[in-house]
Enzyme design. Structure first.
Site, PDB file in Angstrom:
ATOM      1  N   LYS A   5       2.320  -6.315  -1.330  1.00  0.00           N
ATOM      2  CA  LYS A   5       1.195  -7.052  -0.309  1.00  0.00           C
ATOM      3  C   LYS A   5       0.389  -7.840  -1.116  1.00  0.00           C
ATOM      4  O   LYS A   5      -0.147  -6.454  -2.282  1.00  0.00           O
ATOM      5  CB  LYS A   5       0.943  -6.420   0.813  1.00  0.00           C
ATOM      6  CG  LYS A   5       0.720  -5.292   0.984  1.00  0.00           C
ATOM      7  CD  LYS A   5       0.726  -4.289   1.952  1.00  0.00           C
ATOM      8  CE  LYS A   5       0.311  -2.892   1.489  1.00  0.00           C
ATOM      9  NZ  LYS A   5       0.794  -1.862   2.296  1.00  0.00           N
TER      10      LYS A   5
ATOM     11  N   ASP B 144      -8.604  -3.888   1.088  1.00  0.00           N
ATOM     12  CA  ASP B 144      -8.708  -2.603   0.302  1.00  0.00           C
ATOM     13  C   ASP B 144      -9.336  -2.359  -1.079  1.00  0.00           C
ATOM     14  O   ASP B 144      -9.291  -2.644  -1.426  1.00  0.00           O
ATOM     15  CB  ASP B 144      -7.777  -1.692   1.608  1.00  0.00           C
ATOM     16  CG  ASP B 144      -6.275  -2.304   0.385  1.00  0.00           C
ATOM     17  OD1 ASP B 144      -5.752  -2.898  -0.352  1.00  0.00           O
ATOM     18  OD2 ASP B 144      -5.474  -1.137   0.379  1.00  0.00           O
TER      19      ASP B 144
ATOM     20  N   ASP C  97      -4.293  -4.747  -2.142  1.00  0.00           N
ATOM     21  CA  ASP C  97      -3.506  -5.220  -1.399  1.00  0.00           C
ATOM     22  C   ASP C  97      -3.509  -5.315   0.106  1.00  0.00           C
ATOM     23  O   ASP C  97      -2.451  -6.146   0.565  1.00  0.00           O
ATOM     24  CB  ASP C  97      -1.846  -4.025  -2.101  1.00  0.00           C
ATOM     25  CG  ASP C  97      -2.181  -2.784  -1.267  1.00  0.00           C
ATOM     26  OD1 ASP C  97      -2.917  -2.715  -1.096  1.00  0.00           O
ATOM     27  OD2 ASP C  97      -0.808  -1.942  -1.635  1.00  0.00           O
ATOM     28  N   ARG C  98      -4.145  -5.190   0.302  1.00  0.00           N
ATOM     29  CA  ARG C  98      -4.595  -5.248   2.128  1.00  0.00           C
ATOM     30  C   ARG C  98      -5.875  -6.556   2.672  1.00  0.00           C
ATOM     31  O   ARG C  98      -6.340  -6.386   1.631  1.00  0.00           O
ATOM     32  CB  ARG C  98      -5.097  -4.140   2.803  1.00  0.00           C
ATOM     33  CG  ARG C  98      -3.858  -2.867   3.474  1.00  0.00           C
ATOM     34  CD  ARG C  98      -3.870  -2.464   4.200  1.00  0.00           C
ATOM     35  NE  ARG C  98      -3.271  -1.045   3.619  1.00  0.00           N
ATOM     36  CZ  ARG C  98      -3.112   0.437   4.840  1.00  0.00           C
ATOM     37  NH1 ARG C  98      -4.144  -0.021   5.832  1.00  0.00           N
ATOM     38  NH2 ARG C  98      -2.334   0.810   5.109  1.00  0.00           N
TER      39      ARG C  98
ATOM     40  N   ASP D 261      -6.820  -1.160  -3.451  1.00  0.00           N
ATOM     41  CA  ASP D 261      -6.448  -1.658  -4.511  1.00  0.00           C
ATOM     42  C   ASP D 261      -6.392  -2.678  -3.940  1.00  0.00           C
ATOM     43  O   ASP D 261      -4.668  -3.602  -5.060  1.00  0.00           O
ATOM     44  CB  ASP D 261      -5.061  -0.469  -4.402  1.00  0.00           C
ATOM     45  CG  ASP D 261      -3.942  -0.757  -4.158  1.00  0.00           C
ATOM     46  OD1 ASP D 261      -4.847  -0.914  -2.035  1.00  0.00           O
ATOM     47  OD2 ASP D 261      -2.830  -0.013  -3.714  1.00  0.00           O
TER      48      ASP D 261
ATOM     49  N   SER E  30      -4.448   3.484  -2.795  1.00  0.00           N
ATOM     50  CA  SER E  30      -4.982   2.093  -1.441  1.00  0.00           C
ATOM     51  C   SER E  30      -5.990   2.620  -0.505  1.00  0.00           C
ATOM     52  O   SER E  30      -7.441   2.359  -1.271  1.00  0.00           O
ATOM     53  CB  SER E  30      -4.202   2.230  -0.595  1.00  0.00           C
ATOM     54  OG  SER E  30      -3.579   1.382   0.177  1.00  0.00           O
ATOM     55  N   HIS E  31      -5.902   2.596   0.753  1.00  0.00           N
ATOM     56  CA  HIS E  31      -7.241   2.400   1.672  1.00  0.00           C
ATOM     57  C   HIS E  31      -7.525   3.561   2.020  1.00  0.00           C
ATOM     58  O   HIS E  31      -8.571   3.856   2.578  1.00  0.00           O
ATOM     59  CB  HIS E  31      -6.385   1.808   3.168  1.00  0.00           C
ATOM     60  CG  HIS E  31      -5.269   2.121   3.536  1.00  0.00           C
ATOM     61  ND1 HIS E  31      -3.999   2.600   2.900  1.00  0.00           N
ATOM     62  CD2 HIS E  31      -5.663   3.347   4.219  1.00  0.00           C
ATOM     63  CE1 HIS E  31      -2.999   3.290   3.299  1.00  0.00           C
ATOM     64  NE2 HIS E  31      -3.710   4.183   4.540  1.00  0.00           N
TER      65      HIS E  31
HETATM   66  C1  G1P Z   1       0.415   3.447   6.472  1.00  0.00           C
HETATM   67  C2  G1P Z   1       1.266   1.642   7.024  1.00  0.00           C
HETATM   68  C3  G1P Z   1       2.268   1.170   6.433  1.00  0.00           C
HETATM   69  C4  G1P Z   1       1.886   0.663   4.764  1.00  0.00           C
HETATM   70  C5  G1P Z   1       1.402   2.141   4.307  1.00  0.00           C
HETATM   71  C6  G1P Z   1       0.860   1.694   2.490  1.00  0.00           C
HETATM   72  O1  G1P Z   1       1.827   3.944   6.314  1.00  0.00           O
HETATM   73  O2  G1P Z   1       1.011   1.888   8.458  1.00  0.00           O
HETATM   74  O3  G1P Z   1       2.493   0.119   7.471  1.00  0.00           O
HETATM   75  O4  G1P Z   1       2.926   0.023   4.275  1.00  0.00           O
HETATM   76  O5  G1P Z   1       0.355   2.318   4.854  1.00  0.00           O
HETATM   77  O6  G1P Z   1      -0.011   0.988   2.317  1.00  0.00           O
HETATM   78  P1  G1P Z   1       1.529   5.096   6.899  1.00  0.00           P
HETATM   79  O7  G1P Z   1       0.525   6.007   7.121  1.00  0.00           O
HETATM   80  O8  G1P Z   1       1.529   4.699   8.467  1.00  0.00           O
HETATM   81  O9  G1P Z   1       3.370   5.978   6.744  1.00  0.00           O
HETATM   82 ZN    ZN Z   2      -3.874  -1.159  -0.710  1.00  0.00          ZN
END
Ligand code: G1P
Ligand code: ZN
Length: 543
Positions: A376, A277, A281-282, A279, A113-114
């Site tokens: 998302k 981000d 989704d953000r 991938d 992801s991010h």
């Molecule tokens: C974080 C974000 C959460 C999101 C997840 C995946 O998780 O806080 O809202 O769903 O990334 O993108 P966390 O690191 O807080 O467990």
């Molecule tokens: Zn992501």
């Protein structure tokens, strides 16, 4: 082609977190690491024999190699077909859509992801089920159990599949279909939104800057925003995905998308800015001179969704993760629908969407989406904003002022303390947990605590219970602090402190959130003893 059975033994720590298994890339590249986890996925889903899967990822380092391993393991275990994005690329929302569109049994998304990518950064593997959404906890728990008892895995001895050419090939007895990663997703967006209205908006001189952060959304954004909707070519920047995201941190927030923030806050900045981000989704939404928090974005989208064709008949309900601000609750109340409060992580929205209870969902961590997929969706949020702006013909700042005028403003911020010693972080949470029942009626930084608890969730659709989902402290006047440990980090622990207060005085709608929230911030520090326990004077990241 022969199937080889490789003896292996359990590898510690293969527990899926908030969103799949995320580790340092070097950890994933260790012998048997990926293979053990993939075989454990097969075990958790009762095998892949005869099944059709979708496979893709955000293009980060090691994704191309991992794709070949996953394909050979799927073939070895008898999968009928794997639909792969060209070049092993699929954004997370596009993968979710592909699973649904093709009626696949599930899919594997290769992404962290991010989190940054590259040999020294992070990699991840996530399994999505047939509804297109992340595997629920019952399935991820089975995966983890399987990783603890695994003794062998099956893999086909074969050459790499050429994933650069669209079309069908075979790998052993399994069909591999390489598909364009963008076109089906783009078609879905065209169904949901009024593309003619958005086209007219750009034709009228409306200016946009979409920062793809060198990540997977680049090709999607270029195709939809520039080629289809007519935004000028230079509206989409950093649009070529790179295996290490250009050395950056592909997390769309004011810290990591600072270039975009600076441009948007300058006097001659564009009308609308957005970023997504790793991938895809953000999303981050920012108007000219006006940053929109993800919690507010969810509320505004909910209040205005009926302006887009897909949501013209209104919303069945709204869902937000618990740490997300209460702004969406106020909109739900005005619309006369339920606002569901779920634990952090998109997987908790799946049942509500499948059951038709919620239409829009969102998290404070820059995630917004709807029932069009089961993830998302960053670009979807951008397009819904553009559709709303095209209809209302006002600026983002005007939309926000109007929204707060009607519903009040939920001031919001999240403070992250990263790379904290895991024991210290757990002790901080344990200590708070131990004091929860005594907090009501006490004061911190002059604020009176009205209630405190640890959030737990009972899924209204399948009745499953999820405990230990964050500690909440409520104060007089509607302020709130939430403490949670991240479930996606790969270095020590990350303490997330979510801060919120509510303001109805329109004369106070333009205060810097860090100033407005000063007392709540101080109260959070006092209640949890953050500095004493973590040794940190201030957070590493403020969003
Ligand atoms: C974080 C974000 C959460 C999101 C997840 C995946 O998780 O806080 O809202 O769903 O990334 O993108 P966390 O690191 O807080 O467990
Ligand atoms: Zn992501």
């Amino acid at each position: 082609m022969t199937v080889t059975t490789v003896p292996t033994s359990p590898i510690e720590g293969q527990k899926p977190g908030t969103s799949g298994l995320r580790k340092k890339t070097a950890v994933f590249m260790q012998p048997h690491y990926l293979e053990n986890f993939v075989q454990s996925i097969w075990t958790a889903i009762d095998g892949v024999e005869g099944k059709t899967l979708v496979l893709g990822g955000d293009g980060r380092y090691f994704g191309d190699r991992a794709a070949q391993v996953i394909l050979r393991m799927a073939a070895a275990s008898g999968a009928a077909k794997v639909i792969v994005g060209q070049g092993a690329i699929l954004s997370t929302p596009a993968a979710s859509h592909m699973i649904r569109l093709r009626g696949a049994d599930g899919g594997i998304i290769m992404s962290a992801s991010h989190n940054p990518g590259g040999p020294k950064a992070d990699f991840g593997v996530k399994y999505n089920v047939a509804n297109g959404g992340p595997a629920p906890e019952s399935v991820t728990a089975r995966m983890f159990e399987a990783t603890k008892t695994i003794s062998e895995y099956q893999i086909l001895e074969a050459q790499d599949v050429d994933l650069s050419v669209i079309g069908e090939t075979t790998l052993g007895d399994m069909v591999v279909e390489v598909v364009d990663p963008v076109s089906d997703y783009a078609d879905l967006m065209a169904e949901l939104f009024d593309f003619d209205a958005i086209r007219d908006l750009f034709a009228g001189g409306f200016t946009l800057r979409f920062d793809a952060m060198h990540a997977v959304t680049g090709p999607y954004a270029r195709h939809i925003l520039v080629d289809t909707l007519g935004a000028p070519e230079d509206s989409v920047v950093n649009a070529v995905p790179s295996p290490d995201f250009g050395g950056g941190h592909p997390d769309p927030n004011p810290i990591w998308a600072k270039d975009l923030m600076d441009i948007m806050m300058s006097p001659d900045g564009p009308d609308f800015g957005a970023a997504s981000d790793g991938d895809g989704d953000r999303n981050m939404i920012v108007g000219k001179g006006c940053y929109v928090t993800p919690s507010d974005s969810l509320a505004v989208l909910a209040a205005n969704a009926h302006l887009a064709p897909a949501y013209k008949d209104g919303l069945a309900g709204i869902a937000r993760s618990m740490p997300t601000s209460g702004a969406a609750d106020r909109v739900a109340e005005a619309l006369g629908v339920t606002c569901y409060e779920t634990p952090t992580g998109w997987k908790f929205f799946g049942n509500l969407l499948d059951d038709g209870r919620a239409t829009l969902c969102g998290e404070e961590s820059a995630g917004t989406g709807s029932n069009h997929v089961r993830e998302k969706d960053g670009l979807w949020a951008v397009l819904l904003w553009l559709n709303i702006l095209a209809v209302r013909k006002v600026s983002v700042a005007e939309i926000m002022a109007d929204h707060w005028g009607r519903y009040g403003r939920n001031y919001y911020s999240r403070h992250d303390y990263e790379g904290v010693d895991s024991d210290a972080a757990n002790e901080l949470m344990d200590d708070l947990r131990g004091r929860l029942s005594d907090l009501a009626g006490t004061t911190a930084a002059g604020l009176t605590v009205t209630a405190a608890d640890e959030f737990a969730y009972d899924d209204p659709v399948d009745g499953s219970h999820s405990a230990g989902q964050g500690i909440r402290v409520f104060f007089e006047g509607g302020a709130r602090v939430v403490f949670r440990l991240s479930g996606t980090g790969t270095d020590g622990a990350t303490l997330r402190v979510y801060l919120e207060s509510y303001e109805t005085d329109s004369g106070k709608f333009d205060v810097d959130p860090q100033v407005q929230l000063q007392k709540v911030i101080q109260a959070a520090g006092e209640l949890a003893g953050i500095t004493v326990r973590t040794g940190r004077e201030s957070p590493d990241v403020i969003t």
